[in-house]
Design an enzyme around this catalytic site. Structure first.
Site, PDB file in Angstrom:
ATOM      1  N   TYR A 260       4.558 -26.928   8.319  1.00  0.00           N
ATOM      2  CA  TYR A 260       5.432 -27.711   7.443  1.00  0.00           C
ATOM      3  C   TYR A 260       4.721 -28.025   6.129  1.00  0.00           C
ATOM      4  CZ  TYR A 260       7.734 -31.828   5.501  1.00  0.00           C
ATOM      5  OH  TYR A 260       8.319 -32.730   4.650  1.00  0.00           O
TER       6      TYR A 260
ATOM      7  N   LYS B 263       1.957 -34.202   3.418  1.00  0.00           N
ATOM      8  CA  LYS B 263       1.484 -33.116   4.275  1.00  0.00           C
ATOM      9  C   LYS B 263       1.282 -31.804   3.510  1.00  0.00           C
ATOM     10  CE  LYS B 263       3.479 -35.272   8.344  1.00  0.00           C
ATOM     11  NZ  LYS B 263       3.683 -36.548   7.630  1.00  0.00           N
TER      12      LYS B 263
ATOM     13  N   ARG C 273       0.106 -34.613  18.218  1.00  0.00           N
ATOM     14  CA  ARG C 273       0.931 -33.433  18.436  1.00  0.00           C
ATOM     15  C   ARG C 273       0.393 -32.272  17.601  1.00  0.00           C
ATOM     16  NH1 ARG C 273       6.797 -35.964  17.243  1.00  0.00           N
ATOM     17  NH2 ARG C 273       5.624 -36.648  15.410  1.00  0.00           N
TER      18      ARG C 273
ATOM     19  N   LYS D  93      27.697 -34.733   9.376  1.00  0.00           N
ATOM     20  CA  LYS D  93      27.095 -35.754   8.515  1.00  0.00           C
ATOM     21  C   LYS D  93      27.910 -35.939   7.241  1.00  0.00           C
ATOM     22  CE  LYS D  93      22.298 -35.417  10.097  1.00  0.00           C
ATOM     23  NZ  LYS D  93      20.896 -35.090   9.705  1.00  0.00           N
TER      24      LYS D  93
ATOM     25  N   VAL E  31       8.440 -42.936  12.457  1.00  0.00           N
ATOM     26  CA  VAL E  31       7.866 -43.658  13.581  1.00  0.00           C
ATOM     27  C   VAL E  31       8.511 -45.022  13.821  1.00  0.00           C
ATOM     28  CG1 VAL E  31       6.009 -44.736  12.214  1.00  0.00           C
ATOM     29  CG2 VAL E  31       5.682 -44.320  14.666  1.00  0.00           C
TER      30      VAL E  31
END
Length: 337
Positions: A139, A131, A254, A43, A179
């Site tokens: 996470y 989150k 999930r 990267k 998404v």
């Protein structure tokens, strides 16, 4: 603000790191040094093609891992501002590899703090996530721990003028692994897998995330968690925006996923203030006078019981607005098929 300053971005080859790099170079061409710190050499190699040293002599590409404190100390020398964007962020991968997630997101955060305290860094802004608010997955739990570490780091700085603060926001539109790029790819198959029809998420553009980081660099007194006022979207509206003629197949959530995300809980409300464009959760034991902060920013305490939830938001993206945003921020060639 950043002219003649030296800035380092951990996770600098990620989506937000690259957006920050472009923004800084455009708005502060007099920046003294901009260090892209990351562990992915490929990267870095690709990013170097966009920023050749002949045209951008102020950029440095520095291979390193936030798990390696000694490497961070070396990288932080002669750096004024650190933007900590490195993290393991995929919920299901963290659930399967919990020890790796903890090493990067918690151990890495502590290493960034200690390296900054050992050098002459003036300001550290750490990136968080919705989150981290009332987390139900690993996470989120690691990012909540990271947030706590950065807020508390202001208590151990001694006589140093360094400031640690946090920016917390929702899904970044078009970021790696999010998404929208996933649906854009899957619509070629004619089927869009939807986890749960009632699912909602907060939505922010890459530029919105960049603006928040710059706001924190400029405005933080130390210990704040800054949160943007942003719209939500329904996952079904994202599917309709991208693939209205595709089959929308419900596959179930999930491991570790929520139906709705939160950025401020009702328990946070006692310390949350409205700044106009942003909310801010103030530290419970600030190293400065809260009354002076409130007066300086015109901050207003949110009502008791206030909570900021993607499913109960007052501002929503529509199918049409999502299409416009995708074309503007994700894929300029996007058309409805």
């Amino acid at each position: 603000m950043l002219d003649n300053k030296s800035i380092l971005i951990t996770g600098g080859t990620g989506s937000l790191g690259k957006a920050l790099t472009a923004h800084i170079l455009k708005n502060w061409p007099g920046v003294r040094k901009l260090v892209i710190f990351s562990r992915d050499e490929q990267k870095q190699f690709v990013m170097q093609q966009d920023y050749p040293v002949s045209k951008y002599p102020q950029i440095r590409f520095f291979i390193g891992d936030v798990r390696d404190r000694e490497r961070l100390v070396r990288a932080f020398r002669d750096v004024d501002y650190v933007i900590h964007a490195a993290a393991m962020k995929h919920v299901h991968i963290a659930e399967y590899n919990p020890d790796e997630c903890v090493k990067t997101n918690v151990g890495g955060a502590e290493n960034v703090i200690q390296a900054a305290l050992q050098t002459n860094v003036q300001n550290v802004v750490a990136l968080s996530t919705d989150k981290a608010c009332a987390p139900i997955n690993l996470y989120g739990a690691t990012k909540l721990t990271s947030d706590k570490l950065f807020v508390a780091a202001n208590n151990i700085k001694g006589r140093s003028n360094i400031k640690f603060s946090v920016v917390r926001y929702g899904n970044v539109m078009g970021s790696n692994g999010s998404v929208i790029p996933f649906f854009l790819k899957k619509r070629k198959d004619g089927v869009l897998p939807i986890t749960e029809k009632s699912m909602t998420r907060f939505n922010i553009s890459l530029q919105g995330g960049v603006d928040m980081v710059i706001h924190a660099l400029k405005s933080a007194w130390g210990g704040e968690i800054f949160i943007p006022k942003i719209p939500s979207y329904k996952i079904t509206d994202v599917a309709d925006a991208i693939g209205p003629n595709c089959e929308h197949k419900v596959v179930g959530i999930r491991p570790g996923e929520k139906i709705h995300e939160e950025m401020i809980t009702s328990s946070d409300a006692f310390f949350t203030y409205d700044l106009g464009k942003y909310y801010v959760i103030l530290p419970q034991t600030p190293m400065w006078k809260k009354a002076e902060f409130i007066s300086n920013f015109g901050a207003k305490l949110v009502p008791e019981g206030f909570a900021y939830n993607s499913g109960k938001n007052t501002e929503w993206e529509s199918v049409e607005s999502l299409r416009n945003l995708i074309k503007e921020h994700v894929d300029s060639n996007f058309i409805v098929e």
